[in-house]
Design a protein around this motif. Structure first.
Motif, mmCIF file in Angstrom:
data_model
loop_
_atom_site.group_PDB
_atom_site.id
_atom_site.type_symbol
_atom_site.label_atom_id
_atom_site.label_comp_id
_atom_site.label_asym_id
_atom_site.label_seq_id
_atom_site.Cartn_x
_atom_site.Cartn_y
_atom_site.Cartn_z
ATOM 1 N N THR A 198 0.712 -1.183 -0.007
ATOM 2 C CA THR A 198 -0.078 -0.008 -0.148
ATOM 3 C C THR A 198 0.915 1.309 -0.004
ATOM 4 O O THR A 198 1.791 1.373 0.706
ATOM 5 C CB THR A 198 -0.841 0.025 1.190
ATOM 6 O OG1 THR A 198 -1.746 1.231 1.121
ATOM 7 C CG2 THR A 198 0.117 0.012 2.694
ATOM 8 N N TRP A 199 0.301 2.207 -0.655
ATOM 9 C CA TRP A 199 0.971 3.584 -0.553
ATOM 10 C C TRP A 199 -0.184 4.673 -0.259
ATOM 11 O O TRP A 199 0.351 5.625 -0.077
ATOM 12 C CB TRP A 199 1.588 4.034 -2.174
ATOM 13 C CG TRP A 199 0.525 4.083 -3.279
ATOM 14 C CD1 TRP A 199 0.189 3.137 -4.078
ATOM 15 C CD2 TRP A 199 -0.255 5.239 -3.517
ATOM 16 N NE1 TRP A 199 -0.706 3.500 -4.803
ATOM 17 C CE2 TRP A 199 -1.255 4.587 -4.446
ATOM 18 C CE3 TRP A 199 -0.462 6.348 -2.939
ATOM 19 C CZ2 TRP A 199 -2.186 5.590 -5.292
ATOM 20 C CZ3 TRP A 199 -1.511 7.081 -3.346
ATOM 21 C CH2 TRP A 199 -2.530 6.515 -4.700
ATOM 22 N N LEU A 200 -1.404 3.956 -0.111
ATOM 23 C CA LEU A 200 -2.389 4.873 0.165
ATOM 24 C C LEU A 200 -2.203 5.375 1.721
ATOM 25 O O LEU A 200 -1.653 4.943 2.460
ATOM 26 C CB LEU A 200 -3.681 4.147 0.051
ATOM 27 C CG LEU A 200 -3.900 3.493 -1.144
ATOM 28 C CD1 LEU A 200 -4.995 2.526 -1.100
ATOM 29 C CD2 LEU A 200 -4.446 4.734 -2.309
ATOM 30 N N ILE A 214 4.608 -1.369 3.025
ATOM 31 C CA ILE A 214 4.192 -0.143 3.045
ATOM 32 C C ILE A 214 4.942 1.018 2.348
ATOM 33 O O ILE A 214 6.163 1.102 2.608
ATOM 34 C CB ILE A 214 4.051 0.408 4.770
ATOM 35 C CG1 ILE A 214 2.877 -0.519 5.326
ATOM 36 C CG2 ILE A 214 3.411 1.836 4.808
ATOM 37 C CD1 ILE A 214 2.851 -0.643 6.955
ATOM 38 N N MET A 215 4.494 1.738 1.622
ATOM 39 C CA MET A 215 4.983 2.981 0.944
ATOM 40 C C MET A 215 4.473 4.106 1.530
ATOM 41 O O MET A 215 3.263 4.333 1.822
ATOM 42 C CB MET A 215 5.000 2.988 -0.482
ATOM 43 C CG MET A 215 5.769 2.009 -1.215
ATOM 44 S SD MET A 215 5.325 1.922 -2.867
ATOM 45 C CE MET A 215 5.419 3.986 -3.421
ATOM 46 N N ALA A 216 5.183 5.242 1.517
ATOM 47 C CA ALA A 216 4.779 6.628 1.931
ATOM 48 C C ALA A 216 4.078 7.262 0.389
ATOM 49 O O ALA A 216 4.247 7.231 -0.528
ATOM 50 C CB ALA A 216 5.680 7.633 2.416
ATOM 51 N N GLY A 239 -4.935 -1.764 3.380
ATOM 52 C CA GLY A 239 -3.308 -1.617 3.326
ATOM 53 C C GLY A 239 -2.872 -1.963 4.727
ATOM 54 O O GLY A 239 -1.783 -2.466 4.586
ATOM 55 N N VAL A 240 -3.301 -1.557 5.713
ATOM 56 C CA VAL A 240 -2.659 -1.926 6.961
ATOM 57 C C VAL A 240 -3.144 -3.180 7.796
ATOM 58 O O VAL A 240 -2.386 -4.087 8.105
ATOM 59 C CB VAL A 240 -2.544 -0.614 7.900
ATOM 60 C CG1 VAL A 240 -2.173 -1.166 9.207
ATOM 61 C CG2 VAL A 240 -1.801 0.692 7.545
ATOM 62 N N LEU A 241 -4.531 -2.890 7.878
ATOM 63 C CA LEU A 241 -5.094 -4.249 8.708
ATOM 64 C C LEU A 241 -5.207 -5.692 7.739
ATOM 65 O O LEU A 241 -5.316 -6.338 8.348
ATOM 66 C CB LEU A 241 -6.377 -3.975 9.294
ATOM 67 C CG LEU A 241 -6.208 -2.709 10.175
ATOM 68 C CD1 LEU A 241 -7.596 -2.054 10.915
ATOM 69 C CD2 LEU A 241 -5.309 -3.082 11.596
ATOM 70 N N GLY A 259 -3.343 -1.515 -4.887
ATOM 71 C CA GLY A 259 -4.254 -0.607 -5.606
ATOM 72 C C GLY A 259 -4.380 0.788 -5.189
ATOM 73 O O GLY A 259 -3.666 1.262 -4.492
ATOM 74 N N GLY A 260 -5.207 1.329 -5.906
ATOM 75 C CA GLY A 260 -5.518 2.953 -5.533
ATOM 76 C C GLY A 260 -6.589 3.283 -6.435
ATOM 77 O O GLY A 260 -7.246 2.781 -7.248
#
Length: 566
Positions: A203-205, A229-231, A216-218, A255-256
């Motif tokens: 995830t970059w979101l 994880i991306m910023a 993205g996190v959970l 995704g995004g």
């Protein structure tokens, strides 16, 4: 099941397995943490929250993207605090909104990973102290002695997160999301995406937004698979980095929003594509804003040389009020696109397939309704349930639907407790317009954004797309269309960001001509503005009413604008 039990399960079954990795650039490497370490750090941090907060109190999290945020979030869950993830202000001028949200949530403790000797940390602390709130550095909390507070027995139906809207320009609006809501939606997403033991997430979101937070996190933790994880700023600065990370770490799911696909298709160079391998992807989801068929086609064509296939694309739909996902195309289906008769959609709210030679508009389906949900298409005025192929408001019920808006019983009753004319309910009113066709959901727009001119309905995203595509000097995806009222007359204003003002007159004429030819709208006002002017939420959604406010202010001061009138 509660998140503490989920974390403990993976720490027991796979203690040395990779839980999360933060990817930094240009190295494409970064800090990582195992399940054993994550459980230990989470428990350690949770045991210290009692120094500064009480059970079921909101705790604001102001963090950069990374593992410290994940630990702080899980520590709140573990200790029975309500996590309130918010965007970290990068300038002191942004702190006013933070203070407003802080007051609304009632939080007295704010955690951050900002260094305490930084000017921003000191400025935020000074402003928050006026609100009676304490700003605490993540590392200093870790160094405190444990309070000895026993880990509370938590009800899965208790609040876990207050998800604040990133797009509101008025009073803050916090959605109450429970532990059960989060777990159920993560299960729904995993089933839809076909997540398996060998999956790897990226995830970059923004982690303070529903899609970045829940999926993205959970999402990785729920299934016990690695999460990378991306910023967000790393992606925005160089979109190719997203694809480089997919390639290096053999990512299977990421995704995004639609604009991310446009950026990649437009900005990634052929020389960079030669070094990419996207064949590992099972799912590349597209959601959170209008999904355009030509964007999907451009992206798939641009990266076919990198091993990417069109059927890896997965359109989906959801919102914070439903925790996240409501529908998706699913891993076993290709994106479904319908060409509809434009006039019937506008005038009669009916979806009818366009025949050869008819003016049509392509709609990408957001997929089938996910398991655990019941979705109805409802006439928002009469509250009657509409049949397939008729456009109405999307109403939703299910275990993932959140509990309401924090501190706002009236709004909660209006949005979360709706009943149809025949007494079915309660349903969540999405305030989105759409229709069902053969069981597939299609989104046509937002009720509050709908533009009505001379009795005819116009969806602003259609006008925006027409304007955005008509000239190369217009920044893709950075166009806003909104109505304004002047006396008894309602008209449309188009605001568009230009790469430069060299050809402003030519661009203005092109927008005016193309919008008239396509939509029959004679634009009197076209605002051509510098990059960065168009207001958007943290997830990239257009803030049309904020753009309208900006335009109205420009009528007395043209300082921000290249050109404000046709």
């Amino acid at each position: 099941m509660h998140w503490k039990r989920i974390l403990t399960k993976w720490a027991t079954r796979n203690p040395d397995g990779l839980a999360y990795q933060k990817i930094d650039f240009p190295e494409l490497e970064g800090r990582s943490i195992t399940y054993r370490q994550l459980e230990s750090d989470t428990a350690h941090l949770a045991g210290r929250l009692g120094h500064h907060s009480e059970f079921q109190q909101p705790v604001v999290l102001l963090y950069r993207a990374g593992i410290d945020f994940v630990t702080a979030l899980l520590a709140c869950f573990w200790a029975g605090r309500i996590a309130v993830p918010l965007p970290l202000p990068y300038r002191l001028s942004q702190v006013n909104r933070l203070a407003k949200t802080l007051t609304h949530s009632g939080a007295k403790l704010v955690l951050t990973d900002l260094e305490p000797d930084s000017e921003l940390f000191q400025g935020i602390r000074a402003q928050l102290s006026a609100n009676g709130a304490e700003l605490l550095w993540h590392e200093s909390l870790r160094k405190l002695e444990s309070t000895g507070e026993k880990s509370p027995k938590l009800d899965p139906a208790s609040p876990a997160v207050l998800q604040y809207s990133s797009g509101s320009t008025g009073s803050p609006k916090g959605v109450i999301v429970t532990h059960q809501n989060l777990v159920e939606n993560c299960k729904t997403i995993a089933k839809s995406f076909g997540t398996h033991a060998g999956s790897r997430y990226l995830t970059w979101l923004p982690h303070y937004h529903d899609m970045g937070l829940v999926d993205g996190v959970l999402g990785p933790l729920a299934k016990g698979i690695p999460g990378h994880i991306m910023a967000p700023e790393d992606f925005i600065a160089r979109p190719v980095r997203w694809l480089q990370a997919i390639s290096k770490y053999r990512i299977t799911c990421t995704g995004g929003p639609n604009f991310a696909f446009e950026l990649c298709a437009r900005k990634v160079k052929d020389t960079q594509k030669a070094e990419l391998n996207l064949s590992s992807l099972d799912v590349l989801y597209n959601g959170a804003e209008p999904i355009w068929a030509d964007t999907l086609n451009r992206f798939a064509k641009a990266f076919q040389v990198c091993g990417f296939r069109y059927d890896q694309l997965l359109p989906c739909y959801g919102m914070a009020e439903s925790t996240l996902m409501v529908s998706s195309t699913g891993r076993d289906f290709k994106p479904k696109v319908l060409d509809l008769q434009f006039e019937l959609l506008q005038e009669q709210h009916r979806a009818v397939k366009a025949q050869s030679g008819q003016a049509g508009r392509s709609f990408v389906s957001s997929g089938r309704i996910a398991s655990g949900f019941d979705v109805k298409i409802v006439d928002p005025k009469s509250r009657s349930v509409l049949p397939e192929w008729e456009v109405g408001e999307i109403w939703i019920s299910g275990d993932s639907v959140a509990q309401g808006y924090y501190g706002d019983l009236d709004k909660t009753d209006e949005i979360f407790h709706a009943e149809t004319l025949d007494g079915q309910g309660p349903y969540l009113r999405s305030e989105d317009l759409g229709f069902l066709a053969d069981g597939w959901l299609y989104i046509t727009g937002r009720i509050k954004d709908l533009i009505i001119l001379n009795g005819q309905n116009h969806y602003p995203q259609d006008i925006e797309k027409t304007a955005s595509d008509c000239h190369i000097d217009i920044r893709t995806g950075n166009v806003a269309a909104f109505p304004v009222v002047d006396g008894q007359e309602e008209r449309v204003v188009v605001m568009a960001e230009l790469r430069s003002e060299d050809r402003a007159d030519e661009v203005r004429q092109k927008i005016q001509t193309t919008v008239y030819q396509t939509h029959g709208i004679a634009l009197k006002d076209i605002a051509l503005v510098p990059p960065g002017t168009i207001r958007k939420t943290s997830s990239g959604k257009l803030m049309r009413f904020a753009c309208r406010d900006l335009w109205q202010k420009s009528q007395t001061s043209t300082e921000l604008f290249f050109e404000t009138n046709t």
